[in-house]
Design an enzyme around this catalytic site. Structure first.
Site, PDB file in Angstrom:
ATOM      1  N   ASN A 380      41.360  51.054  40.966  1.00  0.00           N
ATOM      2  CA  ASN A 380      40.508  50.358  40.855  1.00  0.00           C
ATOM      3  C   ASN A 380      40.957  49.060  40.085  1.00  0.00           C
ATOM      4  O   ASN A 380      40.690  48.511  40.696  1.00  0.00           O
ATOM      5  CB  ASN A 380      39.683  51.270  39.371  1.00  0.00           C
ATOM      6  CG  ASN A 380      38.506  50.619  38.081  1.00  0.00           C
ATOM      7  OD1 ASN A 380      38.264  49.285  38.672  1.00  0.00           O
ATOM      8  ND2 ASN A 380      38.053  51.493  37.760  1.00  0.00           N
ATOM      9  N   ASP A 381      41.931  49.044  39.556  1.00  0.00           N
ATOM     10  CA  ASP A 381      42.511  47.393  39.009  1.00  0.00           C
ATOM     11  C   ASP A 381      43.006  46.981  40.528  1.00  0.00           C
ATOM     12  O   ASP A 381      43.012  45.768  40.352  1.00  0.00           O
ATOM     13  CB  ASP A 381      43.732  47.594  37.530  1.00  0.00           C
ATOM     14  CG  ASP A 381      42.984  47.845  36.635  1.00  0.00           C
ATOM     15  OD1 ASP A 381      41.693  48.127  36.367  1.00  0.00           O
ATOM     16  OD2 ASP A 381      43.597  48.750  35.455  1.00  0.00           O
ATOM     17  N   VAL A 382      43.398  47.738  41.190  1.00  0.00           N
ATOM     18  CA  VAL A 382      44.390  46.850  42.333  1.00  0.00           C
ATOM     19  C   VAL A 382      43.354  46.227  42.849  1.00  0.00           C
ATOM     20  O   VAL A 382      43.747  45.703  44.234  1.00  0.00           O
ATOM     21  CB  VAL A 382      45.179  47.348  42.222  1.00  0.00           C
ATOM     22  CG1 VAL A 382      46.344  48.027  41.721  1.00  0.00           C
ATOM     23  CG2 VAL A 382      45.296  49.106  43.467  1.00  0.00           C
TER      24      VAL A 382
END
Ligand code: NAP
Length: 455
Positions: A380-382
């Site tokens: 998600n974040d990456v």
């Protein structure tokens, strides 16, 4: 003879570490370093004039059995916590050595006393910090906490007080027992105050920094004990931990000073986080399998969700099926994907994915525009484009895997869960992005079944 054995073990440590720098030889490197450690411990036990051999032996057996059993039992998903806690124990052990030497009045020269105190401070900070990192990674502690006012000033004041008191005790011939107790309490509190405010996307940097601290502390205490083995092992860990910290900070695009003194809150900054527009579009396993089967190139981006689901073996099976069907499959790894440095590399290596199919962020990012499908599995974040575009976002400035530039993006996740940094991801709302809902293990199994059915 013992000096010679230490020398051989030291060389083996360095060779072991060298071997660990490549996934192909990493396991061998671990074995070499492990054997070197056993040899060094046995040599230490044989040192003439050593007292309390029986007690040391009991402690060694207790420690070895506990570590062996916990390492065998630990689930792959709990590995980051285990790394954090064992790192902390290393720092704690270094601080304990300093405590024993200072309390026992065995530190005879002021210079050694000063080194003992510096090592003890760093070791206690690493211990307290690692326990907090463990609690955060294990979900036992709310992500961030800081003093309502002047947190950084309090940290600075505490650091000066701790070192000031420690150095006074370190240079004295008979350090006061209560003073030493107070010094260790202050050093532990310093570790806590430094680590408690750090959360969200900054955690990888702080984990590697604590790792470097532990190495340094061990190195200092090696000097205090005049044990060359400890000095070398400590410096090797300190140096590699420092390099890892620099790499992690670079991967996050965050100066280390900012991580410690202007940490990201880990909470969503409402500016921008609410501006995500569009709608989430669902794919069935059949739709996703068809898109993958008829692609020329697929780039798989694993993240924390793949680790939680333990889906790496299934993912590799899927990749092999696609390759048999003539699709080029590559794996893209973000340096902070998952919950510990190298997390994804470890999992993919465990599943047997060949190293030449695994690409770092810099190597793969240029390929996304020519990629037919970017398959995001529990990441998600990456892959959050807010890192590029939204200056109000807590991950702003972090280089990401540019999956949004692929012709199509397929994301496997269970629902609307956010990433570690707690922010919304506009990627999922883009026109060319589709979501296949479910746990990674089950969804990938369904994709495999669909591909097999397609023939
Ligand atoms: P992430 O941002 O934490 O996102 C993981 C995603 O996986 C979630 O959105 C979640 O969504 C999904 N998920 C969870 N369980 C799943 C399952 N069983 N099956 C499928 N999907 C699942 O992960 P990431 O992209 O790997 O980023 C890592 C983050 O952790 C970064 O912010 C990094 O800074 C931080 N961090 C890294 C380290 C390190 O050293 N690598 C250490 C500490 C923190 P659903 O809930 O909807 O399924």
């Amino acid at each position: 003879m013992i000096a010679l054995i230490y020398f051989a073990a030291t060389l083996a440590f360095v060779l072991g570490l060298k071997a660990m720098s490549s996934p192909a030889t990493a396991v061998q490197g671990m074995r070499i370093a492990g054997v070197a450690m056993v040899v060094a411990v046995v040599a230490t036990l044989l040192t003439p004039g050593l007292n309390h051999r029986g007690l040391i032996f009991i402690a060694l057996v207790l420690g070895a059995v506990t570590a062996w059993r916990s390492a065998q039992r630990v689930a792959m998903t709990e590995m980051p916590q285990m790394v954090a806690i064992y790192n902390g124990l290393g720092g704690g052990a270094a601080a304990a050595i300093a405590a024993a030497e200072l309390v026992g009045g065995r530190v005879h020269t002021p210079s050694v006393g000063i080194l003992a105190v510096i090592g003890a401070t760093i070791g206690a900070v690493a211990f307290a910090g690692s326990v907090i990192a463990w609690a955060k990674l294990d979900g036992r502690l709310a992500r961030v906490w800081r003093l309502p006012k002047a947190h950084n000033d309090a940290v600075l004041f505490l650091a000066i007080l701790t070192l000031g008191l420690g150095l006074t005790l370190g240079v004295s011939d008979h350090p006061d027992g209560f003073g030493l107790f107070l010094f260790f309490v202050l050093a532990l509190a310093l570790g806590g105050l430094l680590t408690l405010p750090i959360g969200g996307a900054d955690m990888p940097v702080v984990i590697s920094l604590l790792n470097a601290f532990t190495g340094l502390a061990v190195g200092f205490e090696g000097y205090v004990l005049a044990n060359p083995m400890l000095i070398v092992a400590g410096i090797v860990v300190g140096a590699s931990g420092t390099l890892l910290t620099v790499l992690m900070a670079k991967a996050m695009n965050r100066p280390i000073g900012n991580v410690l003194f202007a940490p990201l809150t880990g909470e969503a900054n409402t500016t921008g986080a609410e501006t995500v527009s569009g709608r989430l579009k669902e794919y069935s396993a059949t739709d996703a399998a068809a898109a993958l089967r008829y692609a020329q190139q697929v780039v798989i981006v694993p993240g924390y969700g793949m680790a939680v689901a333990g889906a790496q073996h299934k993912v590799w099976e899927l990749a092999q099926l696609l390759e048999e069907a003539g699709v080029t499959v590559k794996f893209a790894i973000h340096p902070v994907a998952g919950r510990m440095p190298g997390h994804m590399n470890v999992l993919l290596a465990e599943a047997g994915v060949p190293y030449e199919k695994i690409f770092d962020l810099e190597e793969i990012n240029g390929e996304f525009p020519q990629t037919d499908v970017a398959l995001v599995i529990g990441a998600n974040d990456v892959v959050n484009p807010a890192a590029r575009t939204n200056s109000g976002s807590p991950i702003y400035g972090m280089p990401i895997l540019n999956v949004d530039q692929a012709r199509e993006v397929i994301v496997i996740k269970r629902g609307k869960g956010k990433g570690y940094s707690g922010i919304e991801n506009e990627l999922f709302y883009l026109d060319h992005c589709h979501l296949v809902y479910g746990s990674a293990q089950e969804v990938v199994a369904a994709l495999i079944a669909e591909l097999k059915a397609m023939g």
